[in-house]
Design an enzyme around this catalytic site. Structure first.
Site, mmCIF file in Angstrom:
data_model
loop_
_atom_site.group_PDB
_atom_site.id
_atom_site.type_symbol
_atom_site.label_atom_id
_atom_site.label_comp_id
_atom_site.label_asym_id
_atom_site.label_seq_id
_atom_site.Cartn_x
_atom_site.Cartn_y
_atom_site.Cartn_z
ATOM 1 C CG ASN A 5 -1.803 -1.248 1.280
ATOM 2 O OD1 ASN A 5 -1.591 -2.081 2.141
ATOM 3 N ND2 ASN A 5 -2.715 -1.410 0.331
ATOM 4 C CB ILE B 230 0.350 6.243 2.374
ATOM 5 C CG1 ILE B 230 1.795 6.525 2.785
ATOM 6 C CG2 ILE B 230 -0.271 5.188 3.279
ATOM 7 C CD1 ILE B 230 1.910 7.281 4.081
ATOM 8 C CB CYS B 231 -3.102 3.043 -0.924
ATOM 9 S SG CYS B 231 -4.797 2.681 -1.336
ATOM 10 C CG LEU B 232 -4.603 4.963 5.747
ATOM 11 C CD1 LEU B 232 -4.643 3.491 6.120
ATOM 12 C CD2 LEU B 232 -3.645 5.692 6.671
ATOM 13 C CG ASP C 137 -7.570 0.094 -2.114
ATOM 14 O OD1 ASP C 137 -7.380 0.227 -3.341
ATOM 15 O OD2 ASP C 137 -7.871 1.037 -1.357
#
Ligand code: ZN
Ligand code: ZN
Lengths: 148, 268
Positions: free
Chosen positions: A77, A84-86, A117
């Site tokens: 992620n 950052i994928c959050l 994701d």
């Protein structure tokens, strides 16, 4: 001018710090925080110290903080550019959340990657198909890049 | 302030209204309301218990299987309840002198479930029928003219283990020729068990951390915003910052700063 909210959040970060996370405001810009997150135990990131930068946009807290990893990390992620994928940094942001919540979420993202994701497909693919190899690579990167 | 929003087809803005908060002189503590099974009694006999505070002397009336009547008289609208006269223990009165924490005496009011139809005790029909009504009426001199009484409408529920529970369905207040429905708002809850109210932060707007929060988001009824931050939320996405539910309207209440930690009820 520093807003009362940012002032209070900054104060609380230093008086009541989060275990394993160091966030210090930049000397010249109160909207910029230098962050260090220690790799959680029982993860391939254990022992590493990961640097990140956190910025509070002018519209904060109506918009989320922006966070970038500066230390290279092998994580599904977090991409090569440190993005950052959050969810709470995007569509699930709420002004009721704080810098604290963001940092804690990033810390737990290191323990619990979200493979559904991914930001880096290749990294995620390796974690799915050969988790042992992926973890070994993550451990090696931690030694190589997050070991200061 | 004075920035009332309007809803129209071109605007995504959500309505904002101002309403006053009336101070209630009687507070029955919701979490204290319970039924206790009386041991050793034949059958299903329960005692109704609650904790209560009042600013004036008052009379508490408990009525069972009550039919609701509202008089539409312009100058003196009233709300009253009738209990079938043949019902045993159907109407009961108890006097309290003013005080901070009263416990309604154990076994003062008991319910024998063998004597009532379970269905009568578990169904509620708004504005028509209520299984249990508690009315708190102020007595004596020096009562503000405008303030009259408060009614709590309750129903029973029975769980799978056969235990009875009690639920507040609705609360009404008669105040200055009006009947108000009382709604709870969420956001002034106690932060801990010490009996103190939380620190400053429970009163503060969760966005600016500066102003006192005074705006309730509907329909979730979270109170978390101040006036100026409400404007920003309305412009931006109109979602409740606490639960992210889409806001239908925002209602600003006048909260006495010193009283902000008291139980706040919103009347509409
Ligand atoms: Zn505010
Ligand atoms: Zn809400």
């Amino acid at each position: 001018m520093i807003t009362p909210r940012i002032k209070k959040e900054t104060e609380r970060l230093s008086t009541d710090p989060i275990v394993g996370i160091y966030a210090t405001p930049d000397e010249t810009n109160f909207r910029h925080f230098h962050v260090q997150i220690s790799g959680p135990a029982d993860t391939p990131y254990n022992g590493g110290l990961f640097k990140a930068e956190l910025f509070l946009p002018d519209e904060y807290p109506m918009v989320p903080p922006k966070v970038l990893f500066r230390t290279k990390i092998f994580h599904p992620n977090i991409d090569k550019l440190g993005r950052i994928c959050l969810d709470i940094l995007k569509k699930n942001w709420s002004p009721a959340l704080q810098i604290r919540a963001v940092l804690v979420s990033i810390q737990s993202l290191l323990s619990d990657a979200n493979l559904d994701d991914p930001l880096d497909e290749e990294v995620a693919e390796l974690f799915k198909t050969d988790p042992e190899a992926a973890e070994e690579k993550a451990r090696q990167w931690t030694l190589d890049y997050a070991n200061e | 302030m004075g920035n009332r929003g309007t809803t129209n087809a071109n605007s995504k803005r959500v309505q904002q209204e101002d309403v006053p908060v009336l101070k209630s002189h009687n507070n029955l503590r919701r979490d204290s309301l319970c039924l206790k099974k009386i041991r050793g009694s034949p059958g299903d006999v329960y005692s109704l218990n609650f904790v209560f505070s009042c600013t004036f002397d008052c009379i508490i009336t408990i009525q069972l299987c009550a039919s609701e009547f509202r008089s539409a008289e312009k100058d003196a609208p009233t709300l009253y309840f009738y209990t079938p006269p043949e019902l045993e223990n159907g109407s009961f009165q108890y006097k309290f002198s003013k005080g901070a924490i009263h416990e309604f005496p154990e076994k003062a009011f008991t319910l024998d479930f063998n004597k009532y139809d379970l269905e009568d005790m578990t169904t509620y029909k708004e504005d028509e029928y209520c299984p249990i009504v508690i009315t708190i009426e102020n007595q004596g001199r020096n009562i503000p003219q405008v303030y009259r009484h408060k009614c709590l409408m309750l129903i029973l529920t029975k769980n799978s283990r056969g235990e009875y529970n009690i639920l507040i369905k609705k609360q009404c207040l008669l105040f200055d020729k009006n009947i108000f429905k009382i709604e709870d708002i969420y956001g002034f809850e106690k932060q801990d068990d010490t009996g103190d109210f939380g620190d400053e932060s429970t009163k503060e707007c969760i966005i600016c951390y500066t102003n006192t929060k005074n705006t309730v988001v509907y329909p979730c009824r979270h109170i978390c915003l101040c006036n100026s931050c409400t404007q920003v939320v309305r412009m931006q996405n109109s979602k409740c910052p606490i639960c992210r539910l889409e806001a239908e309207k925002f209602i600003t209440v006048e909260i006495d700063k010193q009283d902000a930690e008291e139980e706040v009820n919103l009347y509409s």
